[in-house]
Scaffold this active site. Structure first.
Site, PDB file in Angstrom:
ATOM      1  CD  GLU A  58     -14.042 -24.902  -7.908  1.00 54.88           C
ATOM      2  OE1 GLU A  58     -13.055 -24.177  -7.688  1.00 54.88           O
ATOM      3  OE2 GLU A  58     -14.870 -25.232  -7.033  1.00 54.88           O
ATOM      4  CG  ASP A 115     -15.074 -21.516  -7.715  1.00 56.24           C
ATOM      5  OD1 ASP A 115     -15.006 -21.120  -8.892  1.00 56.24           O
ATOM      6  OD2 ASP A 115     -16.031 -22.181  -7.266  1.00 56.24           O
ATOM      7  CE1 TYR A 129     -21.607 -22.807  -8.781  1.00 61.00           C
ATOM      8  CE2 TYR A 129     -20.761 -21.876  -6.732  1.00 61.00           C
ATOM      9  CZ  TYR A 129     -20.906 -22.943  -7.597  1.00 61.00           C
ATOM     10  OH  TYR A 129     -20.351 -24.144  -7.280  1.00 61.00           O
TER      11      TYR A 129
END
Length: 829
Positions: free
Chosen positions: A7, A102, A321
């Site tokens: 992604e 993801d 993240y």
DNA sequence: GCAAGGTC
């Protein structure tokens, strides 16, 4: 050649690292990183690389009825052309494609977008899907050992959302914008997420506006032990209300006075109840995006700033993240290993070492466990202070300490409640003491304020003093702060971890909210009102709830994309059927609200409204709504965008103004007061540029920056101006210049007055000299035309003047020039 | 130039 698609670039690099054992090579194609090793290539997308939109024949807002968008085609077009192009090149040569986007719904859709690009150039290549919740060796390797298929139903659920959001958002946005004639940059937007969020803010504002404060009284007194040498402590009067609950607020003044009289007349109170209990204060759960934003906001960061810093720290490899809903650490996170990474660190080491002393380390868990990303935590990579800014360090430390807190012990508080009686009245004191600091030792962001109440016994007599009666008023509910709004959006299921803070920014950009905490504009209130009346769904969180249910149905194969989008189109058709007749009425209301947002108060000349306006050049000023009959104007500072504050000037009844300019934001105040006391000094005479035509006059003005000039009273319509020195008193003599009919000026600073003379003549002389001595000055290295002008304004017009000048005085007098610079010039001269 | 959702 196997092609692996992720992604984002960051994920591509980390997966390449894991699968290649660190032996990958990287190259760039079309500005896209490609990681390559042993017959495999890995490339990262940038989220969605294609987007939905209407065909181009629908793009002119004026030519298309908004309702036509409901049944218009929806096309997919590349939005990141370089990435799409790279993907096509790589896909042609691939013998195997693996989609590793993801592990969530949007990831499945992004995966399907990649799938379609691949299929377009390579009809036969096998395409598989792998899913993992965190990019760790174990998870990634086992995902690649057992690949799966793309889930087309789940992707279709995402596509339904795209289509519904576009159709509703675009058609209603265009309708409102057209009805109010707002077609430029200031269009009026509506959307499934932004509008319910705006309604939250507007609803709260309505409560605040409708609020009617009520007076009440509270009573306090000091109690003190008769023996021993403990300090006095504060106690508050309370009584039992009709529901037998403890109440502190007294609603009748007479009652409050009576209690006050009685308490004041006594000097002792008897302890009638002592209640001691311990409370466990459990450590906080791991950070998801929302809780991170909340914690960052508590130490002074806006949602936007906090996210932007977190993204930088993530990209640099210091934290995981930052966009996640997850509040449960994954199994492969070993807290001990991570703590070990901090051992020995100068500021974070001590906490980590103390935590490692525990027999067992068990992290806390939140309620939400998702498959996409772990909670935000440090990676173990620690920046040195020079690597990051102070703000970045502060946010990094917050993330580290939050991780520490989640593996720390609970804290323990001891609460002590003492009730004492005076006549028939009761006083209570609530003490609290932190017995075991637990996680507070490693996470200093929560208050650990203690409240002292000494040990007392039932029946003990305490001395009573300092009785106070305080009159108060009930307060309206508070506006939502940014982080509270984001939490509420999460509770309502509106928006996503990645978009909620962006939605808030959008409300600011659209002119719907101002200030912090966000305050709705009149326009926002009108938009919400119009939507409530005609398209209630779009301002209700119910639209998202229904969409979620529909998406689940599509994902589970119980409904199709067409079922759901067709039904949604029908609902929108109905809304437009009702809207058709009200276009003008809605437009009028919106236009009126737009004007309300610019209104400051009455014009001192004609009584109409003064409005914030923009000149042709884009600068802001204040003008009268009665223009052109009334030409009254007031200037505004040239830096920043004016914000009309709630506070009003008592003298003129005008709202005060704040100039928004990022870090340089300042309160300008009442523009009329400003014009009166600082801005406009004595009038000298007619403006040579517009005096005849418009009656403009020249006046001595002091700008916000402190610099002074002779300027036209019709500024900003007339920008005629002449420079004046920054320092010294300006004397307006009664000698007049024959040529310009203006008084001669004398500047008094230092010992010798400077006879500047007629300001027009002075400026003309200066301009004439500029070509000679000016060029002489300009010939010196490091002096430009602007600087020459600035120097001339303080009487430095030649190289001789410059060498005679005192550098410190020049630096004081001339903005933006340092004494050192002057010395450099003098040396060169 | 519209939405919301990815990502930077």
């Amino acid at each position: 050649m196997e092609l692996i698609i992720t992604e984002k670039d960051n994920a591509a690099r980390r997966i390449a690292d894991i699968l290649s054992g660190g032996t990958y090579d990287s190259s760039r194609e079309n500005g896209v990183n490609v990681y390559e090793w042993g017959g495999k290539r890995c490339v990262g997308l940038s989220g969605h690389v294609v987007g939905v939109d209407f065909p181009s024949e629908y793009s002119d807002w004026r030519d298309v009825e908004p309702a036509e968008l409901i049944d218009a085609d929806v096309e997919k077009t590349a939005t990141k052309e370089n990435i799409v192009a790279t993907l096509r090149i790589l896909a042609r040569k691939a013998t195997q494609v693996t989609i590793a986007t993801d592990y969530d719904r949007e990831g499945e859709l992004i995966g399907k977008e990649a799938y379609e690009i691949v299929r377009d150039v390579n009809a036969d290549v096998p395409i598989q899907r792998v899913r993992f919740s965190s990019i760790t060796e174990n998870e990634v390797k086992s995902a690649f050992d057992e690949p799966d298929e793309l889930d087309f139903d789940l992707a279709a659920a995402g596509e339904a959302r795209q289509i519904i959001d576009l159709i509703w958002g675009a058609s209603l946005t265009r309708f409102l914008s057209l009805s109010a004639g707002q077609l430029g940059d200031d269009f009026i937007s509506v959307g499934r997420v932004q509008s319910p969020t705006l309604k939250l803010i507007v609803d709260r504002e309505r409560e605040i506006e409708a609020f009617d404060p009520e007076p009440y009284w509270e009573l306090f007194a000091d109690l003190e032990k008769r023996e021993g040498d403990t300090d006095a402590f504060e106690a508050q009067y309370f009584y039992r209300d009709e529901d037998d609950n403890e109440a502190e607020r007294v609603w009748e003044e007479a009652v409050a006075d009576e209690v006050y009289e009685t308490l004041s007349s006594r000097d002792s109170a008897t302890v009638v109840d002592v209640n001691r209990r311990t409370r466990t204060d459990t450590p906080p759960t791991p950070f998801n995006t929302t809780q991170f934003i909340r914690a960052a906001s508590a130490i002074g960061y806006t949602a936007k700033r906090a996210m932007s810093i977190a993204e930088d720290l993530y990209t640099a490899g210091y934290i995981t993240y930052p966009r996640t809903d997850n509040t449960v650490y994954p199994d492969d996170l070993d807290p001990e290993d991570l703590l070990d990474d901090f051992v020995g660190h100068s500021t974070l080491g001590e906490s980590a070492e103390s935590l490692l002393e525990a027999d067992e380390i068990v992290p806390t868990e939140g309620d939400e466990e998702t498959t996409d990303h772990p909670p935000i935590h440090p990676t173990g990579e620690i920046p040195t202070r020079g690597d990051v800014s102070d703000d970045e360090w502060e946010i990094f430390e917050l993330v580290v300490r939050r991780f520490f807190a989640t593996v720390a012990d609970a804290a323990v508080w001891e609460h002590l409640k003492v009730v004492a009686e005076v006549a028939d009245y009761r006083l209570k004191a609530n003490g609290k003491r932190l017995v075991e600091p637990g996680y507070h030792d490693v996470y200093p962001y929560f208050s650990t304020t203690e409240n002292f109440v000494p040990d007392v016994d039932e029946g003990e007599e305490l001395s009573l003093s300092d009785v106070e009666l305080e009159e108060k008023e009930t307060q309206p509910p508070r506006r939502y702060g940014q982080s509270r709004l984001i939490e509420t959006m999460e509770d309502l299921g509106v928006g996503t971890k990645s978009t909620r803070h962006d939605i808030l920014e959008k409300l600011y950009d659209r002119g719907y909210v101002e200030s912090d905490p966000p305050r709705p504009t009149r326009l926002a209130m009108a938009v919400v009102e119009a939507a409530e009346e005609y398209a209630d769904r779009v301002v209700s969180e119910g639209m998202t709830a229904q969409l979620e249910a529909d998406m689940d149905a599509i994902a589970h194969g119980e409904a199709t994309l067409d079922d759901v989008t067709d039904e949604s189109r029908e609902m929108l058709e109905e809304i437009f059927a009702n809207l058709a007749d009200s276009r003008e009425e809605i437009g009028d209301h919106l236009r009126k609200s737009l004007k309300d947002d610019k209104r400051l108060g009455p014009c001192p000349e004609c009584g109409e409204d003064l409005l914030v306006r923009r000149s042709r050049h884009g600068s802001y000023f204040i003008g009268c709504d009665g223009y052109p009959d009334c030409e009254y104007t007031l200037p505004l500072p040239s830096t920043g965008k004016p914000l009309i504050m709630e506070s009003e000037c008592e003298e003129h009844g005008l709202n005060e103004i704040k100039m928004l300019a990022g870090r340089q934001t300042f309160v300008h105040g009442c523009p009329l007061c400003k014009a009166e006391d600082a801005g406009e000094g004595p009038i000298l005479g007619d403006c040579p540029e517009c005096g005849d035509e418009h009656g403009g006059e020249l006046a001595i003005k002091t700008l916000q920056s402190g610099s002074r000039l002779v300027g036209c009273t019709r500024y900003p319509d007339c920008e005629y101006s002449l420079p004046l020195p920054r320092r010294g008193d300006i004397e307006v003599t009664d000698e007049y210049c024959d040529d310009h009919d203006l008084p001669e000026l004398v500047i008094h600073s230092g010992d010798e007055p400077w006879e500047l003379g007629c300001p027009v003549c002075n400026y003309q002389e200066f301009q004439a000299r500029e070509s000679e001595s000016g060029s002489e000055l300009e010939a010196l290295e490091g002096i430009g035309a602007k600087t020459v002008e600035k120097l001339a304004a303080v009487g430095i017009e030649s190289v001789d003047d410059l060498t005679d000048a005192d550098p410190d005085a020049v630096a004081d007098d001339v903005e933006g020039i340092s004494a050192d610079r002057v010395r450099t010039w003098q040396a060169k001269a």
